[in-house]
Enzyme design. Structure first.
Site, PDB file in Angstrom:
ATOM      1  N   ASN A 315       0.366  -1.493  -0.236  1.00 55.52           N
ATOM      2  CA  ASN A 315      -0.297  -0.372  -0.201  1.00 55.52           C
ATOM      3  C   ASN A 315       0.630   1.281  -0.564  1.00 55.52           C
ATOM      4  O   ASN A 315       0.721   2.163   0.833  1.00 55.52           O
ATOM      5  CB  ASN A 315      -1.363   0.024   1.527  1.00 55.52           C
ATOM      6  CG  ASN A 315      -2.239   0.407   0.880  1.00 55.52           C
ATOM      7  OD1 ASN A 315      -2.536   1.438  -0.277  1.00 55.52           O
ATOM      8  ND2 ASN A 315      -3.138   0.969   2.238  1.00 55.52           N
ATOM      9  N   HIS A 351      -9.246   3.740   8.752  1.00 58.07           N
ATOM     10  CA  HIS A 351      -9.671   2.462   8.497  1.00 58.07           C
ATOM     11  C   HIS A 351     -11.328   2.082   9.092  1.00 58.07           C
ATOM     12  O   HIS A 351     -12.027   1.007   8.694  1.00 58.07           O
ATOM     13  CB  HIS A 351      -9.124   1.097   8.796  1.00 58.07           C
ATOM     14  CG  HIS A 351      -7.846   1.131   8.124  1.00 58.07           C
ATOM     15  ND1 HIS A 351      -6.501   1.103   8.040  1.00 58.07           N
ATOM     16  CD2 HIS A 351      -7.437   0.671   7.157  1.00 58.07           C
ATOM     17  CE1 HIS A 351      -5.441   1.306   7.225  1.00 58.07           C
ATOM     18  NE2 HIS A 351      -6.143   0.223   6.607  1.00 58.07           N
TER      19      HIS A 351
END
Length: 464
Positions: A315, A351
């Site tokens: 990521n 998240h």
């Protein structure tokens, strides 16, 4: 007509229909990029922005139906804040607050105890994109001497139009799963500057197909093996009845398999960006580079024996965004550790609201801290340095990889299981071995340094 076809396809693949829709949408990015290259490369920025906005909105509607209004509201509010509030810190704070609160409200209203593909999934990508846009707009009003080289590249000299913000936000190569990129990079794409052949579409078909092939390989691995290593198995009596060693090895293999879900999406999406030209990264050592939108360094991810190496290869663009807009802008705190903790806290909240995210990122901080201490110990200890460079290193590497992936999987358990009752059940079944291992390692490190590092090196390290 499309609904029965998708239902049949998802049934034959053994995947949920939302997952099939998502993957099809990522793949549709390739024909979209081909249309742009063949018919729109020489068109005006207005035409290209319209194409990107309409195609991105169509993909959003295909996946999430009328819920696309959430992204549209946030894009419009972001544009109005920049237009009406100007290049002020108030704009940045207002943008950060609004976009994050909207995202968290979405999490709160839609959260379940399972991993669901819903409108909040691409919205978390959009949130970073829009908050970053406000930072870059703010930086564009500063003197160049006040900016880092990184900030200079992203700073916006003027307020973008609403159509430009829409094209940037809904670009088919990055709307659904990323990667992150700046509006300045997007503007260079519109101007036809991101090409290895000035004035012509980029020669990027081959590098794009290489990433597609690699992403498809990762997707195939995940599709084949994920049914054998489901998250749900952790919560069964069968798993709990297995020997301790089996439970640990299952965590290791499960982690490798589950991460291919993310790797495949990111690498395939990167291929779309490369095909359009957005992935062009200039010339390095006489070779054209196409890694500007790389979200994965797959070889490093697979071979690095260290947690830091795996994290830095995973990521990538999101990590770079967080480093640029959160970690480095916390320099005023005067404490790198505090900045690191605050950055991980931001990632936790970004998240979602489940306790598993908090535990995952707190474990990441603890693991990285212990690993850095261990690396310093090996570097300062003549005995350990000699051992690391000895013919025994291949064996040491294999042992490293085993523990590396075992304890990479360990914090992934709460990340994927979300809720307290689930991850606590799993951790209890393996006796909190990760917590115990790293706590013991952390407490033992000063004693190991005393025993293995000469006094002179200990003194120099302490001064540093």
């Amino acid at each position: 007509m499309a609904a029965p076809l998708l239902a049949n396809l998802s049934e034959s693949l053994g995947s949920p229909e939302p997952a099939v829709r998502l993957m099809l949408s990522i793949l549709i990015g390739y024909p979209c990029a081909l249309v742009y290259r063949k018919y729109l490369f020489y068109q005006t920025a207005t035409v290209i922005n319209l194409f990107h906005a309409i195609s991105g909105l169509a993909l959003a509607a295909f996946n999430f139906g009328p819920q696309i209004y959430h992204s549209s509201v946030c894009v419009l509010v972001q544009f109005l804040m920049m237009r009406l509030m100007g290049r002020t810190i108030t704009t940045v704070l207002s943008s950060f607050t609004f976009q994050m609160v909207y995202l968290l409200a979405g999490y709160y209203c839609t959260a379940t105890e399972e991993y669901d593909i819903k409108w909040t999934m691409p919205h978390c990508v959009l949130t970073l994109k829009l908050v970053g846009l406000s930072f870059d707009y703010y930086d564009g009003g500063k003197e160049p001497s006040q900016l880092s080289e990184e900030q200079k590249k992203a700073a916006l000299p003027s307020v973008p139009s609403l159509l430009e913000v829409c094209g940037f936000s809904y670009f088919y190569g990055g709307f659904l799963v990323g990667p992150q990129f700046t509006l300045r990079s997007y503007q260079k794409l519109l101007a036809g500057e991101l090409t290895d052949s000035p004035g012509k579409p980029p020669n990027s078909v081959t590098p794009a197909m290489k990433r597609f092939a690699l992403g498809f390989l990762c997707l195939t691995i995940y599709t084949i093996f994920s049914p054998y290593y489901p998250d749900s198995y952790f919560l069964t009596d069968e798993y709990e009845a297995q020997p301790f060693w089996y439970r640990c090895v299952f965590v290791l293999i499960w982690a490798k398999v589950i991460l291919y879900k993310y790797v495949s999406c990111w690498v395939i999406a990167e291929g779309v960006c490369i095909l359009s030209g957005l992935g062009y990264n200039g010339v390095v050592d006489g070779e054209h580079r196409w890694d500007a939108c790389a979200n994965m360094k797959v070889w490093v991810f697979e071979t690095a024996p260290l947690f830091g190496g795996t994290i830095s290869s995973f990521n990538i663009n999101t990590n770079a965004w967080v480093a640029r807009h959160v970690f480095k802008r916390l320099k005023f705190l005067g404490n790198k550790t505090l900045s690191h903790v605050t950055t991980l806290l931001f990632l936790t909240v970004w998240h979602g609201l489940h306790s598993g995210y908090l535990l995952c990122f707190s474990m990441e901080f603890f693991i990285i801290t212990v690993e850095r201490q261990a690396l310093a110990l090996v570097k300062d200890s003549p005995l350990l340095t000699k051992l690391a460079n000895s013919p025994l290193y291949p064996l040491i590497y294999l042992v490293q990889q085993f523990f590396h992936w075992l304890f990479m999987g360990y914090p992934l358990v709460p990340f994927c299981l979300f809720t307290f009752d689930k991850w606590l059940k799993v951790y209890s079944s393996i006796y909190f071995c990760g917590h115990v291992f790293f706590l013991v390692a952390y407490l033992a490190m000063p004693h190991l340094r005393k025993a293995l590092v000469p006094k002179k090196e200990r003194s120099e390290t302490k001064q540093d």
